[in-house]
Motif scaffolding. Structure first.
Motif, PDB file in Angstrom:
ATOM      1  N   PRO A   5      49.701  42.272  41.877  1.00  0.00           N
ATOM      2  CA  PRO A   5      48.560  41.503  41.387  1.00  0.00           C
ATOM      3  C   PRO A   5      47.254  42.289  41.544  1.00  0.00           C
ATOM      4  O   PRO A   5      47.152  43.194  42.377  1.00  0.00           O
ATOM      5  N   HIS A   6      46.272  41.950  40.732  1.00  0.00           N
ATOM      6  CA  HIS A   6      44.964  42.585  40.863  1.00  0.00           C
ATOM      7  C   HIS A   6      44.267  42.159  42.154  1.00  0.00           C
ATOM      8  O   HIS A   6      43.608  42.964  42.810  1.00  0.00           O
ATOM      9  N   ILE A   7      44.413  40.869  42.522  1.00  0.00           N
ATOM     10  CA  ILE A   7      43.758  40.333  43.720  1.00  0.00           C
ATOM     11  C   ILE A   7      44.762  39.481  44.478  1.00  0.00           C
ATOM     12  O   ILE A   7      45.524  38.712  43.885  1.00  0.00           O
ATOM     13  N   ASP A  14      42.807  38.513  62.358  1.00  0.00           N
ATOM     14  CA  ASP A  14      41.485  38.727  62.962  1.00  0.00           C
ATOM     15  C   ASP A  14      40.342  38.250  62.069  1.00  0.00           C
ATOM     16  O   ASP A  14      39.321  37.765  62.573  1.00  0.00           O
ATOM     17  N   LEU A  15      40.492  38.392  60.758  1.00  0.00           N
ATOM     18  CA  LEU A  15      39.393  38.098  59.847  1.00  0.00           C
ATOM     19  C   LEU A  15      39.468  36.707  59.230  1.00  0.00           C
ATOM     20  O   LEU A  15      38.515  36.268  58.597  1.00  0.00           O
ATOM     21  N   GLY A  16      40.588  36.030  59.389  1.00  0.00           N
ATOM     22  CA  GLY A  16      40.734  34.710  58.780  1.00  0.00           C
ATOM     23  C   GLY A  16      41.214  34.813  57.339  1.00  0.00           C
ATOM     24  O   GLY A  16      42.175  35.531  57.043  1.00  0.00           O
ATOM     25  N   VAL A  17      40.557  34.139  56.419  1.00  0.00           N
ATOM     26  CA  VAL A  17      40.936  34.152  55.005  1.00  0.00           C
ATOM     27  C   VAL A  17      40.364  35.409  54.364  1.00  0.00           C
ATOM     28  O   VAL A  17      39.153  35.652  54.413  1.00  0.00           O
ATOM     29  N   VAL A  18      41.258  36.214  53.749  1.00  0.00           N
ATOM     30  CA  VAL A  18      40.813  37.482  53.169  1.00  0.00           C
ATOM     31  C   VAL A  18      41.303  37.604  51.727  1.00  0.00           C
ATOM     32  O   VAL A  18      42.229  36.907  51.304  1.00  0.00           O
ATOM     33  N   ALA A  19      40.657  38.526  51.001  1.00  0.00           N
ATOM     34  CA  ALA A  19      41.065  38.881  49.643  1.00  0.00           C
ATOM     35  C   ALA A  19      41.213  40.391  49.587  1.00  0.00           C
ATOM     36  O   ALA A  19      40.338  41.127  50.052  1.00  0.00           O
ATOM     37  N   GLU A  20      42.332  40.842  49.040  1.00  0.00           N
ATOM     38  CA  GLU A  20      42.582  42.274  48.888  1.00  0.00           C
ATOM     39  C   GLU A  20      42.557  42.610  47.397  1.00  0.00           C
ATOM     40  O   GLU A  20      43.275  41.997  46.598  1.00  0.00           O
ATOM     41  N   VAL A  21      41.716  43.560  47.040  1.00  0.00           N
ATOM     42  CA  VAL A  21      41.562  43.964  45.644  1.00  0.00           C
ATOM     43  C   VAL A  21      42.317  45.261  45.432  1.00  0.00           C
ATOM     44  O   VAL A  21      42.126  46.238  46.173  1.00  0.00           O
ATOM     45  N   ALA A  22      43.193  45.270  44.406  1.00  0.00           N
ATOM     46  CA  ALA A  22      44.048  46.435  44.174  1.00  0.00           C
ATOM     47  C   ALA A  22      43.232  47.653  43.754  1.00  0.00           C
ATOM     48  O   ALA A  22      43.535  48.773  44.132  1.00  0.00           O
ATOM     49  N   ALA A  23      42.204  47.459  42.964  1.00  0.00           N
ATOM     50  CA  ALA A  23      41.395  48.583  42.498  1.00  0.00           C
ATOM     51  C   ALA A  23      39.945  48.149  42.416  1.00  0.00           C
ATOM     52  O   ALA A  23      39.644  46.973  42.201  1.00  0.00           O
ATOM     53  N   GLY A  72      41.402  37.280  32.927  1.00  0.00           N
ATOM     54  CA  GLY A  72      42.600  38.027  32.581  1.00  0.00           C
ATOM     55  C   GLY A  72      43.212  38.806  33.714  1.00  0.00           C
ATOM     56  O   GLY A  72      44.099  39.644  33.485  1.00  0.00           O
ATOM     57  N   LEU A  73      42.787  38.553  34.947  1.00  0.00           N
ATOM     58  CA  LEU A  73      43.334  39.274  36.099  1.00  0.00           C
ATOM     59  C   LEU A  73      44.449  38.456  36.744  1.00  0.00           C
ATOM     60  O   LEU A  73      44.426  37.223  36.726  1.00  0.00           O
ATOM     61  N   SER A  74      45.429  39.143  37.319  1.00  0.00           N
ATOM     62  CA  SER A  74      46.523  38.466  38.013  1.00  0.00           C
ATOM     63  C   SER A  74      46.120  38.227  39.465  1.00  0.00           C
ATOM     64  O   SER A  74      45.556  39.105  40.122  1.00  0.00           O
ATOM     65  N   VAL A  75      46.414  37.026  39.951  1.00  0.00           N
ATOM     66  CA  VAL A  75      46.006  36.613  41.285  1.00  0.00           C
ATOM     67  C   VAL A  75      47.226  36.105  42.040  1.00  0.00           C
ATOM     68  O   VAL A  75      48.019  35.331  41.504  1.00  0.00           O
ATOM     69  N   ALA A  76      47.392  36.541  43.277  1.00  0.00           N
ATOM     70  CA  ALA A  76      48.466  36.057  44.150  1.00  0.00           C
ATOM     71  C   ALA A  76      47.839  35.399  45.376  1.00  0.00           C
ATOM     72  O   ALA A  76      46.839  35.886  45.902  1.00  0.00           O
ATOM     73  N   THR A  77      48.421  34.279  45.809  1.00  0.00           N
ATOM     74  CA  THR A  77      47.908  33.549  46.967  1.00  0.00           C
ATOM     75  C   THR A  77      49.040  33.284  47.940  1.00  0.00           C
ATOM     76  O   THR A  77      50.091  32.754  47.552  1.00  0.00           O
ATOM     77  N   ASP A  78      48.847  33.660  49.182  1.00  0.00           N
ATOM     78  CA  ASP A  78      49.840  33.429  50.229  1.00  0.00           C
ATOM     79  C   ASP A  78      49.921  31.931  50.509  1.00  0.00           C
ATOM     80  O   ASP A  78      48.902  31.284  50.749  1.00  0.00           O
ATOM     81  N   SER A  79      51.142  31.385  50.498  1.00  0.00           N
ATOM     82  CA  SER A  79      51.318  29.941  50.693  1.00  0.00           C
ATOM     83  C   SER A  79      50.867  29.484  52.071  1.00  0.00           C
ATOM     84  O   SER A  79      50.587  28.301  52.276  1.00  0.00           O
ATOM     85  N   ARG A  80      50.774  30.405  53.038  1.00  0.00           N
ATOM     86  CA  ARG A  80      50.339  30.011  54.385  1.00  0.00           C
ATOM     87  C   ARG A  80      48.901  29.528  54.404  1.00  0.00           C
ATOM     88  O   ARG A  80      48.484  28.839  55.340  1.00  0.00           O
ATOM     89  N   LEU A  81      48.125  29.890  53.375  1.00  0.00           N
ATOM     90  CA  LEU A  81      46.750  29.406  53.305  1.00  0.00           C
ATOM     91  C   LEU A  81      46.687  27.897  53.134  1.00  0.00           C
ATOM     92  O   LEU A  81      45.684  27.263  53.475  1.00  0.00           O
TER      93      LEU A  81
END
Length: 253
Positions: A5-7, A14-23, A72-81
């Motif tokens: 996914p893009h994001i 340690d940081l809590g809720v985070v977002a990781e951007v592929a590029a 138009g970006l693909s987004v993935a969300t961890d179900s643990r959130l």
């Protein structure tokens, strides 16, 4: 073919809720910053303030994800959130299990997909579930708010706490009545006829259209009376409805 996914949104120890951007993408960074994410100088991850309440964090994630998907970006969300933090309890008091959040909107949507009475009953069962049903959560929220008001240790706080406990009684009574309907639906063999119009296309009964919406009721509740200032704590004590909560049977579900 892109598999990653893009994001990605997820929990971090340690940081809590985070977002990781592929590029690196200026638009993505702008969207995340608009939704209160900040970039960690070492890891490069985007994170929300550590003191952000659970609901506010979920709104930030879902809103940012919707904007990014619309772009138009693909987004993935961890179900643990989706697992809310447990409610603090006094020692010896059993805590409600922290489970994935239940949406009343999702239950209503599910109701549009079922035809059998027993299936509609199962949806109401989810609403009334003792461990994670929305009715129990609402009753707990109102009761906890009552305790919070009482901790103000003022006459106004105690009066508001009393009013909220009356409302919690109403919620419990309502849960009992819904449980009665659920029990009746569960033993009914009826099925919606095949030629019946979709639920969304079925007009509401006339009396339902006359009921005031929640927003209108809320505005009326906080509006000042021409005979009583809005800030006066005695305004509600004269209401006979507030002094006589319903006394429904104790729930056994």
């Amino acid at each position: 073919m892109r598999l990653e996914p893009h994001i990605s949104f997820g929990p971090h120890p340690d940081l809590g809720v985070v977002a990781e951007v592929a590029a690196g993408d200026p638009h993505t960074e702008q969207v995340l910053r608009k939704h209160h994410f900040r970039q960690h100088p070492e890891s490069g991850l985007y994170f929300l303030p550590s003191d952000a309440p659970y609901n506010r964090a979920m709104r930030a994630v879902t809103s940012a994800a919707r904007v990014l998907q619309d772009a138009g970006l693909s987004v993935a969300t961890d179900s643990r959130l989706m697992v809310p933090p447990p409610v603090p309890q006094s020692p010896g008091t059993p805590a409600r299990d922290a489970v994935p959040a239940q949406s009343l909107t999702a239950l209503t949507t599910e109701l549009h997909t079922v035809d059998r009475a027993m299936d509609a009953a199962e949806i109401l069962q989810e609403l009334l579930d003792e461990d994670f049903g929305a009715m129990g959560e609402l009753e707990q929220l109102i009761s906890t708010t009552a305790t919070w008001c009482e901790r103000l240790d003022t006459d106004a706080g105690r009066e508001l706490g009393s009013r909220l406990r009356t409302i919690a009684n109403h919620v419990a009574f309502l849960g009992d009545r819904i449980a009665d309907v659920e029990g009746d639906l569960a033993v009914m063999p009826e099925v919606i006829p095949a030629d019946a119009p979709p639920l969304a296309a079925t007009p509401a009964r006339p009396y339902e259209d006359l009921l005031p919406r929640y927003g209108a009721r809320a505005q009326a509740a906080v509006a000042a009376s021409p005979h009583q200032p809005a800030h006066s704590p005695t305004a509600a004590t004269s209401s006979p409805a507030a002094a006589s909560p319903p006394s429904g049977p104790a729930r056994t579900r």
